[in-house]
Design a protein around this motif. Structure first.
Motif, short mmCIF file in Angstrom:
data_model
loop_
_atom_site.label_atom_id
_atom_site.label_comp_id
_atom_site.label_asym_id
_atom_site.label_seq_id
_atom_site.Cartn_x
_atom_site.Cartn_y
_atom_site.Cartn_z
N VAL A 274 7.06 13.69 -3.18
CA VAL A 274 8.36 13.16 -3.63
C VAL A 274 8.72 11.78 -3.10
O VAL A 274 9.67 11.17 -3.57
CB VAL A 274 9.52 14.13 -3.29
N ILE A 275 8.01 11.30 -2.11
CA ILE A 275 8.37 10.04 -1.45
C ILE A 275 7.20 9.07 -1.51
O ILE A 275 6.07 9.44 -1.23
CB ILE A 275 8.73 10.29 0.04
N TYR A 276 7.51 7.83 -1.89
CA TYR A 276 6.53 6.76 -1.73
C TYR A 276 6.85 6.04 -0.42
O TYR A 276 7.98 5.60 -0.22
CB TYR A 276 6.62 5.73 -2.86
N ASP B 32 0.84 -1.19 0.00
CA ASP B 32 0.00 0.00 0.00
C ASP B 32 0.89 1.25 0.00
O ASP B 32 1.44 1.62 1.03
CB ASP B 32 -0.91 -0.03 1.23
N LEU B 33 1.03 1.88 -1.17
CA LEU B 33 1.91 3.05 -1.31
C LEU B 33 1.17 4.34 -0.99
O LEU B 33 0.02 4.51 -1.39
CB LEU B 33 2.46 3.14 -2.73
N LYS B 34 1.86 5.23 -0.29
CA LYS B 34 1.33 6.57 -0.03
C LYS B 34 2.36 7.57 -0.51
O LYS B 34 3.55 7.42 -0.24
CB LYS B 34 1.10 6.77 1.47
N LEU B 35 1.90 8.59 -1.22
CA LEU B 35 2.80 9.65 -1.68
C LEU B 35 2.89 10.72 -0.59
O LEU B 35 1.88 11.24 -0.13
CB LEU B 35 2.28 10.25 -2.99
N LYS C 78 11.58 21.14 -3.34
CA LYS C 78 10.88 21.53 -2.12
C LYS C 78 10.54 20.32 -1.25
O LYS C 78 10.81 20.30 -0.05
CB LYS C 78 9.59 22.28 -2.50
N GLY C 79 9.96 19.30 -1.86
CA GLY C 79 9.56 18.11 -1.11
C GLY C 79 10.75 17.32 -0.58
O GLY C 79 10.73 16.83 0.55
N ALA C 80 11.79 17.20 -1.40
CA ALA C 80 12.98 16.44 -0.98
C ALA C 80 13.66 17.12 0.20
O ALA C 80 14.08 16.45 1.15
CB ALA C 80 13.95 16.30 -2.15
N GLN C 81 13.75 18.43 0.14
CA GLN C 81 14.37 19.16 1.24
C GLN C 81 13.60 18.94 2.54
O GLN C 81 14.20 18.69 3.59
CB GLN C 81 14.43 20.65 0.89
#
Length: 167
Positions: free
Chosen positions: A26-28, A19-22, A111-114
């Motif tokens: 940027v991250i699963y 069950d993947l969540k975003l 932005k998300g990775a940071q």
């Protein structure tokens, strides 16, 4: 089924069977389970209890993380400084690939990775790190931590660092 493959190393890292969540765009993240492997019960026709002994033999089972086991991920270790060095190089590589293939996603990725890296650094001692089966030092690290309940493990992979392959 969709298999998520590292765009650098080509290693299979995750699938949509979990069950993947975003997260942060940027991250699963995918919840995992601890499962027993091994310990196959092979009946050779003997009755160990009737033959005085054999009951104390270990069954050979091992408790493993199902994602780590299924995708043959290899555990690795980092201190904060080496992790930051790695992640800066990795992010630069992914950003470069994004600029070529999907320039609109670069700002979302940055932005998300940071934000996610700050989250990892903030609780660094709680994270475990895994590489793909090939152990490519330039490839993606799969991050593993536990949910707030302290018992549910989850893995995290970078959305922009994988390609989805339908099989």
């Amino acid at each position: 089924m969709i298999i998520y493959t590292d765009i650098i190393s080509g290693d299979e890292l995750l699938s949509d069977a979990y069950d993947l969540k975003l997260v942060d765009g940027v991250i699963y993240e995918a919840d995992c389970d601890m499962v027993k492997v091994g310990g196959d019960n092979i009946d050779i026709g003997a009755n160990p209890s009737a033959e005085d002994g054999g009951d104390d033999v270990e069954d050979g089972t091992e408790l493993v993380n199902n994602v780590v086991h299924s995708f043959r991920l290899q555990q690795t270790a980092f201190d904060k400084k080496s992790f930051l060095t790695y992640i800066k190089g990795y992010m630069k590589e992914i950003k470069g690939r994004l600029q070529e293939s999907n320039p609109d996603e670069v700002s979302v990725f940055e932005k998300g990775a940071q934000a996610y890296v700050k989250k990892v650094i903030g609780s660094f001692k709680d994270w475990e790190f895994f590489t793909g089966e090939s152990m490519d030092p330039d490839g993606m690290l799969v991050l593993l931590n536990y949910r707030e309940d302290g018992t549910t493990p989850f893995v995290a992979i970078w959305k922009h660092g994988v390609k989805a392959e339908k099989i």
